[in-house]
Write a protein that holds these residues in place. Structure first.
Motif, PDB file in Angstrom:
ATOM      1  N   ASN A  71      17.291  76.016  37.122  1.00 15.46           N
ATOM      2  CA  ASN A  71      16.963  76.648  35.831  1.00 15.46           C
ATOM      3  C   ASN A  71      16.909  78.169  35.954  1.00 15.46           C
ATOM      4  O   ASN A  71      16.110  78.846  35.296  1.00 15.46           O
ATOM      5  CB  ASN A  71      15.615  76.147  35.289  1.00 15.46           C
ATOM      6  CG  ASN A  71      15.759  74.916  34.409  1.00 15.46           C
ATOM      7  OD1 ASN A  71      16.849  74.372  34.269  1.00 15.46           O
ATOM      8  ND2 ASN A  71      14.665  74.467  33.830  1.00 15.46           N
ATOM      9  N   ASN A  73      18.572  80.571  34.901  1.00 16.57           N
ATOM     10  CA  ASN A  73      18.843  81.409  33.732  1.00 16.57           C
ATOM     11  C   ASN A  73      17.803  81.254  32.628  1.00 16.57           C
ATOM     12  O   ASN A  73      17.900  81.911  31.589  1.00 16.57           O
ATOM     13  CB  ASN A  73      20.233  81.098  33.180  1.00 16.57           C
ATOM     14  CG  ASN A  73      21.330  81.463  34.166  1.00 16.57           C
ATOM     15  OD1 ASN A  73      21.232  82.474  34.858  1.00 16.57           O
ATOM     16  ND2 ASN A  73      22.372  80.631  34.242  1.00 16.57           N
ATOM     17  N   LYS A  74      16.819  80.397  32.849  1.00 19.43           N
ATOM     18  CA  LYS A  74      15.815  80.178  31.811  1.00 19.43           C
ATOM     19  C   LYS A  74      14.721  81.231  31.869  1.00 19.43           C
ATOM     20  O   LYS A  74      14.338  81.702  32.939  1.00 19.43           O
ATOM     21  CB  LYS A  74      15.186  78.788  31.959  1.00 19.43           C
ATOM     22  CG  LYS A  74      16.021  77.678  31.337  1.00 19.43           C
ATOM     23  CD  LYS A  74      15.153  76.489  30.981  1.00 19.43           C
ATOM     24  CE  LYS A  74      15.944  75.451  30.200  1.00 19.43           C
ATOM     25  NZ  LYS A  74      15.101  74.326  29.758  1.00 19.43           N
ATOM     26  N   LYS A  75      14.210  81.586  30.722  1.00 22.93           N
ATOM     27  CA  LYS A  75      13.028  82.426  30.653  1.00 22.93           C
ATOM     28  C   LYS A  75      11.797  81.552  30.861  1.00 22.93           C
ATOM     29  O   LYS A  75      11.867  80.334  30.804  1.00 22.93           O
ATOM     30  CB  LYS A  75      12.967  83.138  29.306  1.00 22.93           C
ATOM     31  CG  LYS A  75      14.096  84.127  29.089  1.00 22.93           C
ATOM     32  CD  LYS A  75      13.970  84.819  27.748  1.00 22.93           C
ATOM     33  CE  LYS A  75      15.111  85.816  27.530  1.00 22.93           C
ATOM     34  NZ  LYS A  75      15.012  86.485  26.207  1.00 22.93           N
ATOM     35  N   HIS A  78       8.000  81.015  36.641  1.00 22.31           N
ATOM     36  CA  HIS A  78       8.747  80.526  37.799  1.00 22.31           C
ATOM     37  C   HIS A  78       7.758  79.841  38.740  1.00 22.31           C
ATOM     38  O   HIS A  78       6.858  80.474  39.273  1.00 22.31           O
ATOM     39  CB  HIS A  78       9.440  81.703  38.492  1.00 22.31           C
ATOM     40  CG  HIS A  78      10.248  81.327  39.693  1.00 22.31           C
ATOM     41  ND1 HIS A  78      11.080  82.218  40.332  1.00 22.31           N
ATOM     42  CD2 HIS A  78      10.372  80.161  40.388  1.00 22.31           C
ATOM     43  CE1 HIS A  78      11.658  81.625  41.358  1.00 22.31           C
ATOM     44  NE2 HIS A  78      11.229  80.379  41.415  1.00 22.31           N
ATOM     45  N   ASP A 128      16.282  70.322  31.746  1.00 23.35           N
ATOM     46  CA  ASP A 128      16.575  70.841  30.403  1.00 23.35           C
ATOM     47  C   ASP A 128      15.337  70.859  29.513  1.00 23.35           C
ATOM     48  O   ASP A 128      15.289  71.613  28.537  1.00 23.35           O
ATOM     49  CB  ASP A 128      17.667  69.995  29.737  1.00 23.35           C
ATOM     50  CG  ASP A 128      19.034  70.226  30.367  1.00 23.35           C
ATOM     51  OD1 ASP A 128      19.202  71.257  31.055  1.00 23.35           O
ATOM     52  OD2 ASP A 128      19.927  69.377  30.180  1.00 23.35           O
ATOM     53  N   SER A 129      14.355  70.047  29.847  1.00 18.01           N
ATOM     54  CA  SER A 129      13.134  69.975  29.041  1.00 18.01           C
ATOM     55  C   SER A 129      12.018  70.869  29.574  1.00 18.01           C
ATOM     56  O   SER A 129      10.907  70.848  29.042  1.00 18.01           O
ATOM     57  CB  SER A 129      12.626  68.520  28.990  1.00 18.01           C
ATOM     58  OG  SER A 129      13.602  67.666  28.420  1.00 18.01           O
ATOM     59  N   ASP A 131      10.576  74.678  30.466  1.00 23.39           N
ATOM     60  CA  ASP A 131      10.733  76.054  29.984  1.00 23.39           C
ATOM     61  C   ASP A 131      10.310  77.046  31.060  1.00 23.39           C
ATOM     62  O   ASP A 131       9.296  77.741  30.952  1.00 23.39           O
ATOM     63  CB  ASP A 131       9.914  76.240  28.699  1.00 23.39           C
ATOM     64  CG  ASP A 131      10.426  75.331  27.596  1.00 23.39           C
ATOM     65  OD1 ASP A 131      11.615  75.409  27.273  1.00 23.39           O
ATOM     66  OD2 ASP A 131       9.625  74.515  27.082  1.00 23.39           O
ATOM     67  N   LYS A 133      11.637  78.447  35.426  1.00 20.55           N
ATOM     68  CA  LYS A 133      12.420  78.255  36.644  1.00 20.55           C
ATOM     69  C   LYS A 133      11.634  77.408  37.638  1.00 20.55           C
ATOM     70  O   LYS A 133      10.404  77.427  37.659  1.00 20.55           O
ATOM     71  CB  LYS A 133      12.749  79.611  37.286  1.00 20.55           C
ATOM     72  CG  LYS A 133      13.494  80.592  36.405  1.00 20.55           C
ATOM     73  CD  LYS A 133      13.664  81.923  37.129  1.00 20.55           C
ATOM     74  CE  LYS A 133      14.389  82.946  36.269  1.00 20.55           C
ATOM     75  NZ  LYS A 133      13.589  83.351  35.076  1.00 20.55           N
ATOM     76  N   ASP A 406       7.187  74.812  26.117  1.00 21.79           N
ATOM     77  CA  ASP A 406       7.103  76.273  26.202  1.00 21.79           C
ATOM     78  C   ASP A 406       6.187  76.752  27.323  1.00 21.79           C
ATOM     79  O   ASP A 406       5.639  77.854  27.263  1.00 21.79           O
ATOM     80  CB  ASP A 406       6.628  76.876  24.873  1.00 21.79           C
ATOM     81  CG  ASP A 406       7.636  76.678  23.755  1.00 21.79           C
ATOM     82  OD1 ASP A 406       8.852  76.714  24.051  1.00 21.79           O
ATOM     83  OD2 ASP A 406       7.215  76.489  22.601  1.00 21.79           O
TER      84      ASP A 406
END
Length: 438
Positions: A71, A73-75, A78, A128-129, A131, A133, A406
């Protein structure tokens, strides 16, 4: 899909890959390597992350470590899952190798748990679920041993610090990580797990007693016996022990790595290694100075010189109850009885995750499945499911708790978190400890 459904997918993925996870734990157990020498172990981990999970792996971080980020590239926060690569020395263990190395530290179990958690998070499709890294980091050199070899690496400019996580902080590998987790194995008796351990920190120490050689039979009066200086120094520290606060759990446990050259020459060069352990940073610093005075006094008594080299050790581990509670709840969700989970523990030993716990929220439970004390010939793995698979599942489930919806849970923990030290303050502290005293 709700959070519980994601957790069930993780558990399913780990169960479907159970034999792979157990096999990698067994393989690493059979091939122990000392700190900053874990080349085969690191290669095994990197290959698994790359070939089994299709992750991009950065290798040779801090000599032998490796890391992969999912992940990327996810905001969002981490979260990193850690495992330690190195073995300990226990030559009398039945499974030690020709060098005396063995995984009586349980680090092979950590690595299998790390990779098991990675399997659960990646192969289940839950990323994918989430929010934020998730990284999987295999860290080198947790056991603080073979100091001469590490000094050689330092002299060659390959490392700055003897501890693997210290080195990774220095090199910036924790810069974008917000929180991390790992576990240790422990003989839990009738219990199954422990959350929220407290531990000592320590300062490493090499001591050289420098005397003057002479013939031990015909002219001992012409020499200065450095071995006598060392023996007096040890006794001096023993005389101090009643002054150590019980709450500080102070430990000083020296070994002589050189006690002379030949029996008929007065020893002129005697060398010692030890740690000074205590429960708080203030205690570490205070009692370290008292012990230095006692060591110097041993030299003064016989006219020997004393050279003390201080080496940054590890900091006491800090507890974050919100993280502990998440993990404990997930253990219960896996069928571990609540009354088999110990809350809080007192360990006079040290973990280099203690350093990280001063910079960010951490999780460091202890899991059963082994018998016998760590680092001893009695140690053995007796329940592979509990040792390897339960922590893998519980860590992966805890990542879901932190990053689902989130990342509200992770963000709440981070919003209420104030670091004891910034990275720069931490590195300055280590630099202050790194010195030689004459």
């Amino acid at each position: 899909m709700d959070k519980q459904q994601l957790k069930e997918l993780v558990i399913k993925a780990i169960e479907e890959n159970k034999e792979n996870i157990l096999e990698i734990g067994r393989k690493i157990y059979q091939n122990p390597e000392y700190g900053y020498k874990e080349f085969k172990t690191s290669e095994t981990v990197s290959k698994f992350l790359r070939e089994e999970l299709n992750l991009e792996v950065e290798e040779n971080i801090a000599v032998t470590g490796c890391v992969a980020v999912a992940n990327a590239n996810k905001k969002g926060p981490h979260v990193s899952i850690l495992g330690e690569l190195d073995a300990i020395s226990c030559k009398d263990h039945k499974d030690s190798n020709e060098l005396g190395a063995s995984h009586t530290c349980g680090h092979n179990i950590q690595i299998a748990g790390l990779l098991g958690a990675a399997v659960g998070i990646v192969k289940s499709g839950v990323l994918d679920s989430l929010d934020g890294k998730v990284s999987f980091m295999a860290t080198p050199s947790e056991e603080f041993i073979q100091l001469e070899y590490r000094q050689q690496l330092k002299d060659e400019g390959k490392i700055t610090y003897f501890g693997g996580k210290q080195e990774l902080v220095k090199k910036g590998y924790f810069d974008d990580i917000d929180m991390c987790m790992m576990f240790h194995s422990l003989d839990m008796g009738e219990n199954k797990a422990l959350v929220g351990p407290e531990s000592n920190g320590f300062i490493g120490k090499k001591v050289q007693f420098i005397g003057k050689e002479s013939h031990a039979g015909s002219a001992p009066s012409e020499g200065i016996n450095a071995l006598n200086a060392a023996m007096l120094a040890i006794n001096n520290v023993n005389a101090l022990r009643e002054t150590f606060k019980e709450s500080e759990r102070v430990r000083f446990h020296p070994i002589l790595t050189k006690a002379g050259d030949i029996v008929n020459v007065v020893p002129a060069d005697v060398q010692m290694e030890s740690y000074v352990r205590a429960r708080t940073i203030d205690g570490m610093v205070k009692y370290n100075e008292s012990i230095n005075n006692a060591l110097r006094a041993g030299g003064m008594a016989v006219g020997a010189e004393v050279k003390i080299t201080e080496i940054p050790g590890y900091l006491p581990i800090l507890r974050y109850k919100d993280m502990d509670n998440l993990f404990a709840n997930n253990l219960v969700g896996l069928g571990i009885e609540e009354n088999k989970i110990v809350d809080g523990g007192d360990f006079a030993g040290s973990f280099d995750l203690g350093d990280i716990s001063h910079i960010m929220p951490t999780l460091h439970p202890m899991i059963g499945g082994v018998s016998g004390n760590l680092h001893t010939r009695e140690y053995e793995i007796v329940d592979e499911d509990l040792a390897y698979l339960v922590p893998a599942k519980a860590m992966a489930m805890t990542v879901i708790d932190l990053l689902f919806n989130d990342a509200k849970c992770a963000n709440k923990i981070l919003d209420n978190f104030t670091p004891v030290m910034t990275k720069d303050q931490y590195l300055d502290f280590l630099a202050d400890l790194d010195k030689t005293l004459d």
